[in-house]
Write a protein that holds these residues in place. Structure first.
Motif, PDB file in Angstrom:
ATOM      1  N   VAL A  15      24.529  36.336  -8.002  1.00 58.59           N
ATOM      2  CA  VAL A  15      24.782  35.004  -7.451  1.00 58.59           C
ATOM      3  C   VAL A  15      23.550  34.576  -6.669  1.00 58.59           C
ATOM      4  CG1 VAL A  15      26.289  33.585  -6.018  1.00 58.59           C
ATOM      5  CG2 VAL A  15      27.243  35.533  -7.287  1.00 58.59           C
ATOM      6  N   PHE A  16      23.094  33.352  -6.918  1.00 60.04           N
ATOM      7  CA  PHE A  16      21.843  32.913  -6.285  1.00 60.04           C
ATOM      8  C   PHE A  16      21.773  31.388  -6.221  1.00 60.04           C
ATOM      9  CE2 PHE A  16      21.199  33.068 -10.824  1.00 60.04           C
ATOM     10  CZ  PHE A  16      20.433  31.942 -11.115  1.00 60.04           C
ATOM     11  N   PRO A  17      20.938  30.846  -5.336  1.00 66.82           N
ATOM     12  CA  PRO A  17      20.742  29.397  -5.262  1.00 66.82           C
ATOM     13  C   PRO A  17      19.635  28.942  -6.201  1.00 66.82           C
ATOM     14  CG  PRO A  17      19.574  30.450  -3.476  1.00 66.82           C
ATOM     15  CD  PRO A  17      20.256  31.553  -4.232  1.00 66.82           C
ATOM     16  N   VAL A  18      19.724  27.718  -6.654  1.00 71.01           N
ATOM     17  CA  VAL A  18      18.680  27.132  -7.494  1.00 71.01           C
ATOM     18  C   VAL A  18      17.585  26.559  -6.607  1.00 71.01           C
ATOM     19  CG1 VAL A  18      18.156  25.288  -9.124  1.00 71.01           C
ATOM     20  CG2 VAL A  18      20.262  26.594  -9.367  1.00 71.01           C
ATOM     21  N   HIS A  19      16.346  26.908  -6.895  1.00 74.51           N
ATOM     22  CA  HIS A  19      15.189  26.345  -6.202  1.00 74.51           C
ATOM     23  C   HIS A  19      14.338  25.603  -7.228  1.00 74.51           C
ATOM     24  CE1 HIS A  19      15.177  29.322  -2.535  1.00 74.51           C
ATOM     25  NE2 HIS A  19      16.296  28.645  -2.659  1.00 74.51           N
ATOM     26  N   SER A  20      14.384  24.297  -7.176  1.00 77.63           N
ATOM     27  CA  SER A  20      13.615  23.484  -8.118  1.00 77.63           C
ATOM     28  C   SER A  20      13.901  23.894  -9.560  1.00 77.63           C
ATOM     29  CB  SER A  20      12.108  23.589  -7.816  1.00 77.63           C
ATOM     30  OG  SER A  20      11.364  22.739  -8.654  1.00 77.63           O
ATOM     31  N   TRP A  21      15.170  23.944  -9.894  1.00 77.09           N
ATOM     32  CA  TRP A  21      15.653  24.184 -11.261  1.00 77.09           C
ATOM     33  C   TRP A  21      15.283  25.545 -11.830  1.00 77.09           C
ATOM     34  CZ3 TRP A  21      13.272  19.359 -10.133  1.00 77.09           C
ATOM     35  CH2 TRP A  21      14.204  18.345  -9.863  1.00 77.09           C
ATOM     36  N   SER A  45      20.060  16.042 -16.914  1.00 74.14           N
ATOM     37  CA  SER A  45      19.113  15.344 -17.782  1.00 74.14           C
ATOM     38  C   SER A  45      17.714  15.945 -17.665  1.00 74.14           C
ATOM     39  CB  SER A  45      19.066  13.860 -17.421  1.00 74.14           C
ATOM     40  OG  SER A  45      18.648  13.690 -16.079  1.00 74.14           O
ATOM     41  N   ALA A  46      16.922  15.764 -18.706  1.00 73.09           N
ATOM     42  CA  ALA A  46      15.534  16.254 -18.734  1.00 73.09           C
ATOM     43  C   ALA A  46      15.452  17.713 -18.294  1.00 73.09           C
ATOM     44  CB  ALA A  46      14.642  15.387 -17.853  1.00 73.09           C
ATOM     45  N   ALA A  47      16.393  18.522 -18.763  1.00 72.88           N
ATOM     46  CA  ALA A  47      16.523  19.905 -18.295  1.00 72.88           C
ATOM     47  C   ALA A  47      15.270  20.737 -18.559  1.00 72.88           C
ATOM     48  CB  ALA A  47      17.739  20.564 -18.949  1.00 72.88           C
ATOM     49  N   TRP A  48      14.743  20.676 -19.764  1.00 68.46           N
ATOM     50  CA  TRP A  48      13.564  21.485 -20.103  1.00 68.46           C
ATOM     51  C   TRP A  48      12.370  21.063 -19.252  1.00 68.46           C
ATOM     52  CZ3 TRP A  48       8.554  21.320 -21.650  1.00 68.46           C
ATOM     53  CH2 TRP A  48       8.016  22.472 -22.205  1.00 68.46           C
ATOM     54  N   LEU A  49      12.201  19.758 -19.089  1.00 65.61           N
ATOM     55  CA  LEU A  49      11.088  19.235 -18.298  1.00 65.61           C
ATOM     56  C   LEU A  49      11.169  19.736 -16.853  1.00 65.61           C
ATOM     57  CD1 LEU A  49       8.650  17.243 -18.091  1.00 65.61           C
ATOM     58  CD2 LEU A  49      10.322  15.502 -17.425  1.00 65.61           C
ATOM     59  N   LYS A  50      12.350  19.715 -16.278  1.00 58.16           N
ATOM     60  CA  LYS A  50      12.529  20.111 -14.883  1.00 58.16           C
ATOM     61  C   LYS A  50      12.181  21.590 -14.671  1.00 58.16           C
ATOM     62  CE  LYS A  50      16.175  16.765 -13.779  1.00 58.16           C
ATOM     63  NZ  LYS A  50      17.647  16.577 -13.599  1.00 58.16           N
ATOM     64  N   THR A  51      12.653  22.442 -15.559  1.00 57.72           N
ATOM     65  CA  THR A  51      12.470  23.877 -15.370  1.00 57.72           C
ATOM     66  C   THR A  51      11.086  24.371 -15.775  1.00 57.72           C
ATOM     67  OG1 THR A  51      14.830  24.332 -15.618  1.00 57.72           O
ATOM     68  CG2 THR A  51      13.326  26.168 -16.033  1.00 57.72           C
ATOM     69  N   TYR A  52      10.574  23.849 -16.883  1.00 53.83           N
ATOM     70  CA  TYR A  52       9.331  24.405 -17.419  1.00 53.83           C
ATOM     71  C   TYR A  52       8.071  23.620 -17.037  1.00 53.83           C
ATOM     72  CZ  TYR A  52      12.193  27.600 -20.138  1.00 53.83           C
ATOM     73  OH  TYR A  52      13.079  28.590 -20.506  1.00 53.83           O
ATOM     74  N   ILE A  53       8.241  22.407 -16.525  1.00 57.10           N
ATOM     75  CA  ILE A  53       7.077  21.617 -16.101  1.00 57.10           C
ATOM     76  C   ILE A  53       7.115  21.364 -14.592  1.00 57.10           C
ATOM     77  CG2 ILE A  53       5.801  19.467 -16.374  1.00 57.10           C
ATOM     78  CD1 ILE A  53       5.709  21.265 -18.824  1.00 57.10           C
ATOM     79  N   VAL A  54       8.223  20.801 -14.110  1.00 55.52           N
ATOM     80  CA  VAL A  54       8.316  20.455 -12.692  1.00 55.52           C
ATOM     81  C   VAL A  54       8.325  21.710 -11.821  1.00 55.52           C
ATOM     82  CG1 VAL A  54       9.707  19.341 -10.915  1.00 55.52           C
ATOM     83  CG2 VAL A  54       9.490  18.285 -13.181  1.00 55.52           C
ATOM     84  N   PRO A 111       7.061  24.877 -12.216  1.00 52.71           N
ATOM     85  CA  PRO A 111       5.750  25.510 -11.972  1.00 52.71           C
ATOM     86  C   PRO A 111       4.834  24.655 -11.090  1.00 52.71           C
ATOM     87  CG  PRO A 111       6.372  25.751 -14.269  1.00 52.71           C
ATOM     88  CD  PRO A 111       7.360  24.812 -13.654  1.00 52.71           C
ATOM     89  N   LEU A 112       4.902  23.338 -11.263  1.00 49.35           N
ATOM     90  CA  LEU A 112       4.096  22.458 -10.420  1.00 49.35           C
ATOM     91  C   LEU A 112       4.575  22.505  -8.974  1.00 49.35           C
ATOM     92  CD1 LEU A 112       3.756  19.359 -12.775  1.00 49.35           C
ATOM     93  CD2 LEU A 112       1.976  21.032 -12.213  1.00 49.35           C
ATOM     94  N   PHE A 113       5.884  22.551  -8.799  1.00 46.10           N
ATOM     95  CA  PHE A 113       6.468  22.646  -7.462  1.00 46.10           C
ATOM     96  C   PHE A 113       6.031  23.935  -6.774  1.00 46.10           C
ATOM     97  CE2 PHE A 113       9.857  23.972  -4.572  1.00 46.10           C
ATOM     98  CZ  PHE A 113      10.058  22.832  -3.818  1.00 46.10           C
ATOM     99  N   VAL A 114       6.113  25.041  -7.499  1.00 46.48           N
ATOM    100  CA  VAL A 114       5.736  26.341  -6.931  1.00 46.48           C
ATOM    101  C   VAL A 114       4.261  26.350  -6.539  1.00 46.48           C
ATOM    102  CG1 VAL A 114       5.439  28.794  -7.452  1.00 46.48           C
ATOM    103  CG2 VAL A 114       7.541  27.615  -8.137  1.00 46.48           C
ATOM    104  N   ARG A 115       3.436  25.755  -7.380  1.00 46.67           N
ATOM    105  CA  ARG A 115       1.989  25.806  -7.145  1.00 46.67           C
ATOM    106  C   ARG A 115       1.521  24.835  -6.070  1.00 46.67           C
ATOM    107  NH1 ARG A 115      -2.849  25.390 -11.713  1.00 46.67           N
ATOM    108  NH2 ARG A 115      -4.591  25.594 -10.241  1.00 46.67           N
TER     109      ARG A 115
END
Length: 253
Positions: A51-57, A156-165, A167-171
């Motif tokens: 069980v865990f929280p979501v951080h930026s998808w 919505s835009a699930a792939w974009l959020k997880t695989y693009i947004v 990594p950018l958020f983390v960096r």
């Protein structure tokens, strides 16, 4: 066994409800990291929940690092439950690529990331918490039956959020330079104690953030004087404490 990672308390509450409903044991990953060894018997379990929280998808990196150390029996039934303000994107799929899962669910809980979003109002918090109670009862039945279920709200835009947004958020977003303390700090040290990754120490009585921040905002929400800020926007926003909501919702009228 149910392993959980939590910062503001949402995922801990879900894990404890789930453990009670499935007659299982909830174990804090934060406690495991502080104590050192992986819990005894974990390598022999035939059912493991995460069980865990979501951080930026996506899942927090500390959770991913911990799960990468586990070596479980082939017969072990693995499932995951994530808590999120709204949607999970493709985060659960991304996690399952590294840590195989037989079942997964997302549960909406009050939003806590105030640097970018507002806190949910009390009515919405009440609705999410009560819906979560009902969701856990259903999830527990499926877990006990070892069902293969994938009930994750991707949005919505699930792939974009997880695989693009993400990594950018983390960096570019995750960092500590915007944390600061307004006047009124009482040097209580609660911010340091509440940080799940041990990233805060007190220097001359005031918090100093290290380089391991995951932007969970636990320090900001748990500050009793509400003087910890992230940039300028959080001064105008409230603070979240799950315990206060649960107490408020269960007090007879």
């Amino acid at each position: 066994m149910i392993l959980y990672f939590t910062a503001t308390g949402n995922s801990r509450w879900i894990a404890e409800l789930l453990a009670e409903a499935t007659h299982d044991t909830a174990v804090s990953i934060v406690d495991c990291l502080k104590q050192g060894p992986i819990p005894a018997g974990l390598m022999e379990v035939d059912r493991l929940g995460v069980v865990f929280p979501v951080h930026s998808w996506y899942a927090p990196r500390v959770l991913i690092d911990f799960l990468s150390q586990l070596r479980l029996p082939d017969c072990c039934y693995r499932y995951a439950v994530c808590t999120c303000g709204d949607d999970m994107g493709k985060g659960m799929n991304r996690l399952a690529a590294h840590f195989s899962l037989d079942a997964a669910w997302s549960v909406a809980m009050p939003n806590t990331y105030v640097p970018m979003f507002n806190l949910d109002d009390e009515a919405l918090c009440r609705k999410k918490i009560e819906n979560a109670r009902h969701a856990i009862a259903s999830i527990a039945e499926d877990v006990i039956a070892r069902k293969r279920v994938w009930n994750v709200h991707e949005g919505s835009a699930a792939w974009l959020k997880t695989y693009i947004v993400n990594p950018l958020f983390v960096r570019f977003v995750i960092g500590t330079r915007n944390f600061h303390v307004d006047e009124g700090c009482i040097s209580c040290g609660i911010c340091s104690k509440s940080c799940p990754v041990g990233n805060i120490r007190l220097v001359d009585g005031y918090p100093v953030w290290g380089k391991q921040c995951i932007h969970c905002m636990a320090c900001l929400h748990f500050c009793p004087r509400k003087v910890i800020q992230y940039g300028k926007a959080t001064r105008k926003k409230g603070r979240y404490r799950l315990e206060s909501y649960l107490c408020r919702f269960t007090t007879p009228a």
